[in-house]
Design an enzyme around this catalytic site. Sequence first.
Site, PDB file in Angstrom:
ATOM      1  CB  VAL A  11      -0.963   0.001   1.199  1.00  0.00           C
ATOM      2  CG1 VAL A  11      -1.703   1.333   1.306  1.00  0.00           C
ATOM      3  CG2 VAL A  11      -1.956  -1.142   1.082  1.00  0.00           C
ATOM      4  CE  LYS A 207      -9.280  -2.187   2.840  1.00  0.00           C
ATOM      5  NZ  LYS A 207      -8.899  -2.380   1.435  1.00  0.00           N
ATOM      6  CG  PHE A 252     -15.387  -9.749  -6.520  1.00  0.00           C
ATOM      7  CD1 PHE A 252     -14.325 -10.211  -5.769  1.00  0.00           C
ATOM      8  CD2 PHE A 252     -15.283  -8.499  -7.106  1.00  0.00           C
ATOM      9  CE1 PHE A 252     -13.183  -9.440  -5.600  1.00  0.00           C
ATOM     10  CE2 PHE A 252     -14.156  -7.718  -6.956  1.00  0.00           C
ATOM     11  CZ  PHE A 252     -13.101  -8.197  -6.202  1.00  0.00           C
ATOM     12  CG  LEU A 253     -21.256 -12.796  -9.051  1.00  0.00           C
ATOM     13  CD1 LEU A 253     -22.537 -12.467  -9.812  1.00  0.00           C
ATOM     14  CD2 LEU A 253     -21.599 -13.479  -7.729  1.00  0.00           C
ATOM     15  CB  ALA A 255     -17.269 -21.034  -9.236  1.00  0.00           C
ATOM     16  N   GLY A 256     -14.416 -20.797  -7.703  1.00  0.00           N
ATOM     17  CA  GLY A 256     -13.034 -21.244  -7.622  1.00  0.00           C
ATOM     18  C   GLY A 256     -12.737 -21.899  -6.293  1.00  0.00           C
ATOM     19  N   GLY A 260      -8.266 -15.646  -1.048  1.00  0.00           N
ATOM     20  CA  GLY A 260      -7.073 -15.574  -0.214  1.00  0.00           C
ATOM     21  C   GLY A 260      -6.516 -14.172  -0.290  1.00  0.00           C
ATOM     22  CB  CYS A 263      -7.442  -7.414   1.523  1.00  0.00           C
ATOM     23  SG  CYS A 263      -6.193  -6.182   1.097  1.00  0.00           S
TER      24      CYS A 263
END
Length: 434
Positions: A11, A207, A252-253, A255-256, A260, A263
């Site tokens: 960061v 956040k 963020f849809l 599949a996996g 990790g 954050c």
Amino acid sequence: MRVTMIGTGYVGLVSGACFADFGHEVVCVDKDRAKIEKLENGEIPIYEPGLEALVAENVKAGRLSFSLDLAASVPDADAVFIAVGTPSRRGDGFADLSYVHQAAKEIAEVMKGYTVVVTKSTVPVGTGGEVEEIIRKTRPDANFSVVSNPEFLREGAAIMDFKRPDRVVVGVEDDRSRKIMRELYRPLYLNETPIVFTNRATSELTKYAANAFLATKITFINEMADLCEKVGANVQEVARGIGLDGRIGSKFLHAGPGYGGSCFPKDTLALVRTAQVNDSPTKIVEAVVEINDARKKKMADRVIAACGGSLKGKTIAVLGLTFKPNTDDMRDAPSLDIVPALQKAGARVQAFDPAGVEEAQKILQDVVYAEGVYQALEGADAVAIITEWDEFRALDMERVKSLLKAPIMIDLRNIYNPAEMADAGIEYHSIGRP
């Protein structure tokens, strides 16, 4: 404006370089002498596309420098950013704020004139107040404001995220600090970036809430993938069908093997602990944490099943070790659960990652690390794709088959088409697809 960035981790270094590229004068300070010496020699300690060139350009222009001496850079700064680590505390999952508190104390000891102290690190609600109390106790005469300005940087796309963000969130308690923060981010007004000014507590919670919500989306689609496998549905088509709804969105849809990184794991856990302490439990986030931890551990079972139920005496090729592509970050990567489980089941693992091998070698033992994709496949009984690096997306399947003892692929990222793999003669296993 003059900016001091305390911490040259992910960061701090990205933020410092980008602020310098905006035209501000930035000094990045760290206590790690070896890290500062490397940065002064043009060596970047993290893998982030475009960062090396950005740092070099701004160092050459005289806008960016690196130092071990906090006392020399803080007194002249208009804004001092705290960008130190806040790892999960061992034993209870709370964010460890010791580095933040120490930075606040050291800033207080050397600050001169009015200074805006900005928490850039991800911190629990109320940390801004603690930083203010530490500075006030250390220097009762100090003239300062404490501001919350959380980062929303994706590893692998951090520079773009800083320069073209969806929004900037700034938590302030007075007009003077608001004006300075507005001036720092003024270049973003050209892009019409929304800057959300709020109070510190709201900024800090925003956040955590953002990361928890994204982690929830990932966990939700992973559970849908499991259901798809039971009923014969296709999770990618389900994701597309719901993602086209503007209220949901497609990001963020995917599949996996579970989320990790630096954050989501620590931030969801920290949010759970904060909520519990304040007697306002977040049951959904608690479930997300539990489900994700279990999912990563179960992924090895898919590899074992694809190999006939036993890995004794077998060799498994693993492609991808980092938690996501375009980073060398191994923190809480699914591979850290999968690889040891494969070894425990009797497998010999030979692995390749385009950027993460050096970090992986510090953590994953007794692994044969290959220098390339096809070297990792040589003589293996099956190949498992854990991270979806671009160079894994167009493998030569004839060459893959010639190198493997058996043409078995376990694709935990769904980067190939099942029908095409069948045509290529590959026994293909993926996530949530018939």
